[in-house]
Write a protein that holds these residues in place. Structure first.
Motif, PDB file in Angstrom:
ATOM      1  N   GLY A 163     -60.350  34.120 -68.775  1.00 54.04           N
ATOM      2  CA  GLY A 163     -60.265  33.889 -70.211  1.00 54.04           C
ATOM      3  C   GLY A 163     -60.862  32.558 -70.611  1.00 54.04           C
ATOM      4  N   ARG A 164     -60.597  31.529 -69.814  1.00 53.48           N
ATOM      5  CA  ARG A 164     -61.150  30.212 -70.131  1.00 53.48           C
ATOM      6  C   ARG A 164     -62.669  30.216 -70.040  1.00 53.48           C
ATOM      7  NH1 ARG A 164     -56.451  28.476 -67.386  1.00 53.48           N
ATOM      8  NH2 ARG A 164     -57.566  28.381 -65.404  1.00 53.48           N
ATOM      9  N   LYS A 165     -63.208  31.037 -69.151  1.00 50.54           N
ATOM     10  CA  LYS A 165     -64.669  31.138 -69.040  1.00 50.54           C
ATOM     11  C   LYS A 165     -65.255  32.018 -70.138  1.00 50.54           C
ATOM     12  CE  LYS A 165     -64.765  32.674 -64.811  1.00 50.54           C
ATOM     13  NZ  LYS A 165     -65.278  33.192 -63.527  1.00 50.54           N
ATOM     14  N   GLY A 166     -64.384  32.779 -70.825  1.00 49.55           N
ATOM     15  CA  GLY A 166     -64.891  33.705 -71.829  1.00 49.55           C
ATOM     16  C   GLY A 166     -65.685  34.824 -71.202  1.00 49.55           C
ATOM     17  N   ALA A 167     -65.121  35.424 -70.153  1.00 53.87           N
ATOM     18  CA  ALA A 167     -65.825  36.468 -69.391  1.00 53.87           C
ATOM     19  C   ALA A 167     -65.156  37.813 -69.643  1.00 53.87           C
ATOM     20  CB  ALA A 167     -65.807  36.122 -67.906  1.00 53.87           C
ATOM     21  N   PRO A 168     -65.588  38.567 -70.678  1.00 51.81           N
ATOM     22  CA  PRO A 168     -64.897  39.817 -71.017  1.00 51.81           C
ATOM     23  C   PRO A 168     -64.941  40.859 -69.914  1.00 51.81           C
ATOM     24  CG  PRO A 168     -66.924  39.589 -72.279  1.00 51.81           C
ATOM     25  CD  PRO A 168     -66.682  38.277 -71.620  1.00 51.81           C
ATOM     26  N   LEU A 169     -66.074  40.998 -69.224  1.00 53.60           N
ATOM     27  CA  LEU A 169     -66.159  42.011 -68.169  1.00 53.60           C
ATOM     28  C   LEU A 169     -65.216  41.677 -67.016  1.00 53.60           C
ATOM     29  CD1 LEU A 169     -69.994  42.772 -68.075  1.00 53.60           C
ATOM     30  CD2 LEU A 169     -68.166  44.059 -69.203  1.00 53.60           C
ATOM     31  N   GLU A 170     -65.110  40.395 -66.690  1.00 49.50           N
ATOM     32  CA  GLU A 170     -64.196  39.980 -65.628  1.00 49.50           C
ATOM     33  C   GLU A 170     -62.752  40.210 -66.055  1.00 49.50           C
ATOM     34  OE1 GLU A 170     -63.146  35.982 -62.985  1.00 49.50           O
ATOM     35  OE2 GLU A 170     -65.018  36.104 -64.147  1.00 49.50           O
ATOM     36  N   MET A 171     -62.435  39.931 -67.334  1.00 47.34           N
ATOM     37  CA  MET A 171     -61.080  40.148 -67.824  1.00 47.34           C
ATOM     38  C   MET A 171     -60.727  41.629 -67.808  1.00 47.34           C
ATOM     39  SD  MET A 171     -60.864  37.434 -70.978  1.00 47.34           S
ATOM     40  CE  MET A 171     -59.139  37.759 -71.354  1.00 47.34           C
ATOM     41  N   GLU A 172     -61.683  42.480 -68.201  1.00 46.66           N
ATOM     42  CA  GLU A 172     -61.420  43.922 -68.193  1.00 46.66           C
ATOM     43  C   GLU A 172     -61.208  44.413 -66.771  1.00 46.66           C
ATOM     44  OE1 GLU A 172     -63.895  46.472 -70.414  1.00 46.66           O
ATOM     45  OE2 GLU A 172     -63.927  45.212 -72.203  1.00 46.66           O
ATOM     46  N   ALA A 173     -62.014  43.906 -65.819  1.00 48.71           N
ATOM     47  CA  ALA A 173     -61.850  44.318 -64.427  1.00 48.71           C
ATOM     48  C   ALA A 173     -60.481  43.916 -63.898  1.00 48.71           C
ATOM     49  CB  ALA A 173     -62.962  43.709 -63.573  1.00 48.71           C
ATOM     50  N   LEU A 174     -60.037  42.726 -64.265  1.00 49.92           N
ATOM     51  CA  LEU A 174     -58.720  42.275 -63.830  1.00 49.92           C
ATOM     52  C   LEU A 174     -57.615  43.084 -64.492  1.00 49.92           C
ATOM     53  CD1 LEU A 174     -59.280  38.411 -63.859  1.00 49.92           C
ATOM     54  CD2 LEU A 174     -58.948  39.859 -61.851  1.00 49.92           C
ATOM     55  N   ALA A 175     -57.828  43.479 -65.758  1.00 51.66           N
ATOM     56  CA  ALA A 175     -56.828  44.305 -66.434  1.00 51.66           C
ATOM     57  C   ALA A 175     -56.697  45.657 -65.747  1.00 51.66           C
ATOM     58  CB  ALA A 175     -57.208  44.488 -67.900  1.00 51.66           C
ATOM     59  N   VAL A 176     -57.822  46.269 -65.409  1.00 49.08           N
ATOM     60  CA  VAL A 176     -57.792  47.554 -64.708  1.00 49.08           C
ATOM     61  C   VAL A 176     -57.086  47.391 -63.360  1.00 49.08           C
ATOM     62  CG1 VAL A 176     -59.217  49.309 -63.598  1.00 49.08           C
ATOM     63  CG2 VAL A 176     -59.836  48.462 -65.862  1.00 49.08           C
ATOM     64  N   GLU A 177     -57.358  46.277 -62.680  1.00 48.89           N
ATOM     65  CA  GLU A 177     -56.678  46.005 -61.416  1.00 48.89           C
ATOM     66  C   GLU A 177     -55.172  45.870 -61.638  1.00 48.89           C
ATOM     67  OE1 GLU A 177     -56.451  42.384 -58.124  1.00 48.89           O
ATOM     68  OE2 GLU A 177     -58.285  42.632 -59.308  1.00 48.89           O
ATOM     69  N   GLY A 178     -54.808  45.208 -62.739  1.00 47.68           N
ATOM     70  CA  GLY A 178     -53.388  45.047 -63.050  1.00 47.68           C
ATOM     71  C   GLY A 178     -52.705  46.362 -63.348  1.00 47.68           C
ATOM     72  N   PHE A 179     -53.375  47.241 -64.107  1.00 48.41           N
ATOM     73  CA  PHE A 179     -52.796  48.562 -64.387  1.00 48.41           C
ATOM     74  C   PHE A 179     -52.557  49.322 -63.088  1.00 48.41           C
ATOM     75  CE2 PHE A 179     -55.253  48.399 -68.631  1.00 48.41           C
ATOM     76  CZ  PHE A 179     -54.229  47.698 -69.223  1.00 48.41           C
ATOM     77  N   ALA A 180     -53.540  49.244 -62.183  1.00 52.63           N
ATOM     78  CA  ALA A 180     -53.411  49.945 -60.896  1.00 52.63           C
ATOM     79  C   ALA A 180     -52.264  49.370 -60.077  1.00 52.63           C
ATOM     80  CB  ALA A 180     -54.721  49.844 -60.117  1.00 52.63           C
ATOM     81  N   ALA A 181     -51.952  48.083 -60.291  1.00 51.68           N
ATOM     82  CA  ALA A 181     -50.862  47.442 -59.549  1.00 51.68           C
ATOM     83  C   ALA A 181     -49.508  47.651 -60.205  1.00 51.68           C
ATOM     84  CB  ALA A 181     -51.143  45.942 -59.415  1.00 51.68           C
ATOM     85  N   GLY A 182     -49.493  48.370 -61.333  1.00 52.21           N
ATOM     86  CA  GLY A 182     -48.226  48.700 -61.960  1.00 52.21           C
ATOM     87  C   GLY A 182     -47.810  47.817 -63.120  1.00 52.21           C
ATOM     88  N   ILE A 183     -48.703  46.917 -63.582  1.00 48.53           N
ATOM     89  CA  ILE A 183     -48.371  46.109 -64.757  1.00 48.53           C
ATOM     90  C   ILE A 183     -48.512  46.990 -65.990  1.00 48.53           C
ATOM     91  CG2 ILE A 183     -49.032  44.127 -66.177  1.00 48.53           C
ATOM     92  CD1 ILE A 183     -49.940  42.714 -63.725  1.00 48.53           C
ATOM     93  N   ARG A 184     -47.500  47.005 -66.830  1.00 48.46           N
ATOM     94  CA  ARG A 184     -47.541  47.821 -68.029  1.00 48.46           C
ATOM     95  C   ARG A 184     -48.535  47.240 -69.031  1.00 48.46           C
ATOM     96  NH1 ARG A 184     -41.570  47.747 -70.181  1.00 48.46           N
ATOM     97  NH2 ARG A 184     -42.137  45.534 -70.135  1.00 48.46           N
ATOM     98  N   PRO A 185     -49.224  48.101 -69.793  1.00 50.22           N
ATOM     99  CA  PRO A 185     -50.133  47.594 -70.833  1.00 50.22           C
ATOM    100  C   PRO A 185     -49.448  46.627 -71.789  1.00 50.22           C
ATOM    101  CG  PRO A 185     -50.525  49.926 -70.492  1.00 50.22           C
ATOM    102  CD  PRO A 185     -49.314  49.568 -69.669  1.00 50.22           C
ATOM    103  N   LEU A 186     -48.166  46.883 -72.128  1.00 51.60           N
ATOM    104  CA  LEU A 186     -47.443  45.988 -73.028  1.00 51.60           C
ATOM    105  C   LEU A 186     -47.331  44.586 -72.437  1.00 51.60           C
ATOM    106  CD1 LEU A 186     -45.698  45.700 -75.654  1.00 51.60           C
ATOM    107  CD2 LEU A 186     -43.732  46.147 -74.189  1.00 51.60           C
ATOM    108  N   ASP A 187     -47.058  44.501 -71.129  1.00 48.06           N
ATOM    109  CA  ASP A 187     -46.942  43.200 -70.491  1.00 48.06           C
ATOM    110  C   ASP A 187     -48.288  42.486 -70.472  1.00 48.06           C
ATOM    111  OD1 ASP A 187     -44.240  43.710 -69.890  1.00 48.06           O
ATOM    112  OD2 ASP A 187     -44.823  44.841 -68.121  1.00 48.06           O
ATOM    113  N   MET A 188     -49.355  43.250 -70.246  1.00 52.43           N
ATOM    114  CA  MET A 188     -50.684  42.672 -70.268  1.00 52.43           C
ATOM    115  C   MET A 188     -50.996  42.120 -71.651  1.00 52.43           C
ATOM    116  SD  MET A 188     -53.209  42.468 -67.946  1.00 52.43           S
ATOM    117  CE  MET A 188     -53.054  43.915 -66.892  1.00 52.43           C
ATOM    118  N   LEU A 189     -50.565  42.834 -72.679  1.00 51.80           N
ATOM    119  CA  LEU A 189     -50.861  42.443 -74.057  1.00 51.80           C
ATOM    120  C   LEU A 189     -50.133  41.164 -74.445  1.00 51.80           C
ATOM    121  CD1 LEU A 189     -52.271  43.461 -76.723  1.00 51.80           C
ATOM    122  CD2 LEU A 189     -50.061  44.452 -77.313  1.00 51.80           C
ATOM    123  N   PHE A 190     -48.805  41.139 -74.253  1.00 53.38           N
ATOM    124  CA  PHE A 190     -48.000  40.025 -74.740  1.00 53.38           C
ATOM    125  C   PHE A 190     -47.864  38.885 -73.735  1.00 53.38           C
ATOM    126  CE2 PHE A 190     -46.731  43.417 -77.597  1.00 53.38           C
ATOM    127  CZ  PHE A 190     -46.727  42.761 -78.809  1.00 53.38           C
ATOM    128  N   GLY A 191     -48.041  39.167 -72.472  1.00 56.39           N
ATOM    129  CA  GLY A 191     -47.918  38.112 -71.480  1.00 56.39           C
ATOM    130  C   GLY A 191     -49.230  37.484 -71.076  1.00 56.39           C
TER     131      GLY A 191
END
Length: 271
Positions: free
Chosen positions: A60-88
């Motif tokens: 996020g600090r680098k402003g890298a949207p593709l990297e952030m999206e890749a990490l989000a997909v990784e987080g979903f696969a690891a069981g992080i809820r979309p709500l937690d990704m959004l607010f946390g």
């Protein structure tokens, strides 16, 4: 403070001081009860998820949207809820960039790059939450219309609220900003919404909120709960007396258990 469980890595709401959007790690009730039964594998998962959070902030600090999206997909696969990704994850980053912008610590280019990266993440989270909701729709799910109080032109906050309610099993319609009070009332009545959510970003919009609530009270009156939230409410700048006829709700956790309390005492329209 953003409350975050260090073990299950889930958003736990906010606590005082509310103006600070740093993450405070602790244990939620569920993890606190079972902490002594945790295995080595669960400890490794906790460390992995904490590292994912750190990598997310760096992207996020680098402003890298593709990297952030890749990490989000990784987080979903690891069981992080979309709500937690959004607010946390996404929410605190947007607050950080806003404050750095106000303090003249970011250039225009840096601000746009950072915000666009976070908006790309919100788009991804939105798709995940909506896909989950569509896969198992509740036949009699409550519905809420979300709109901005006239003068509030911040759309991203409305999207956050919409996704939060959808994660609770509440179907949402986002009307956005720029609508007249009567248009907002007409939309709530025509769509037979169970509830209405109004977002107010600055205390200077309180007179407009009063006009809007008066419009809701005129026949044919909306009989469901009207919930008032937003940045001005979270900052304690909109007292309940300024929103007669509505319920002021700061710092929602968007937990399904909150819905009965939010709607208690109202005769709601059928969804």
């Amino acid at each position: 403070m953003i409350k975050w469980c260090a073990y299950c890595q889930r958003f736990q709401g906010e606590s005082s001081p509310y103006e600070t959007h740093e993450v405070s790690h602790g244990l939620c009730d569920a993890c606190g009860d079972s902490v002594l039964q945790w295995t080595g594998e669960q400890e490794r998962r906790m460390r992995y998820l904490a590292d994912l959070n750190r990598r997310f902030w760096a992207a996020g600090r680098k402003g890298a949207p593709l990297e952030m999206e890749a990490l989000a997909v990784e987080g979903f696969a690891a069981g992080i809820r979309p709500l937690d990704m959004l607010f946390g994850f996404a929410g605190p980053q947007l607050v950080t960039v806003g404050r750095r912008w106000e303090a003249n610590l970011l250039t225009v280019c840096e601000e746009h790059r950072f915000t666009e990266a976070c908006e790309a993440l919100v788009d991804l989270i939105e798709r995940h939450i909506q896909a989950a909701a569509l896969s198992a729709p509740a036949p009699n799910a409550p519905t809420i219309l979300i709109a901005a109080v006239p003068g509030n032109m911040h759309m991203l906050g409305l999207r956050f609220a919409s996704l939060g309610f959808e994660s609770m099993g509440v179907r949402t319609t986002v009307l956005g900003y720029g609508f007249s009070p009567q248009a907002i009332v007409d939309a709530a009545l025509s769509e037979r919404c169970t509830a209405v959510g109004l977002s107010i970003s600055m205390p200077s919009q309180t007179p407009a909120l009063r006009v809007l609530l008066d419009a809701f009270a005129r026949p044919p009156a909306f009989t469901g709960p009207i919930l008032v939230g937003g940045a001005a409410v979270n900052a304690g700048l909109v007292p309940a007396a300024a929103a007669l006829g509505a319920r002021v709700v700061p710092h929602l956790r968007f937990d399904a258990a909150e819905w009965p309390a939010l709607t208690a005492g109202y005769s709601t329209l059928s969804s």
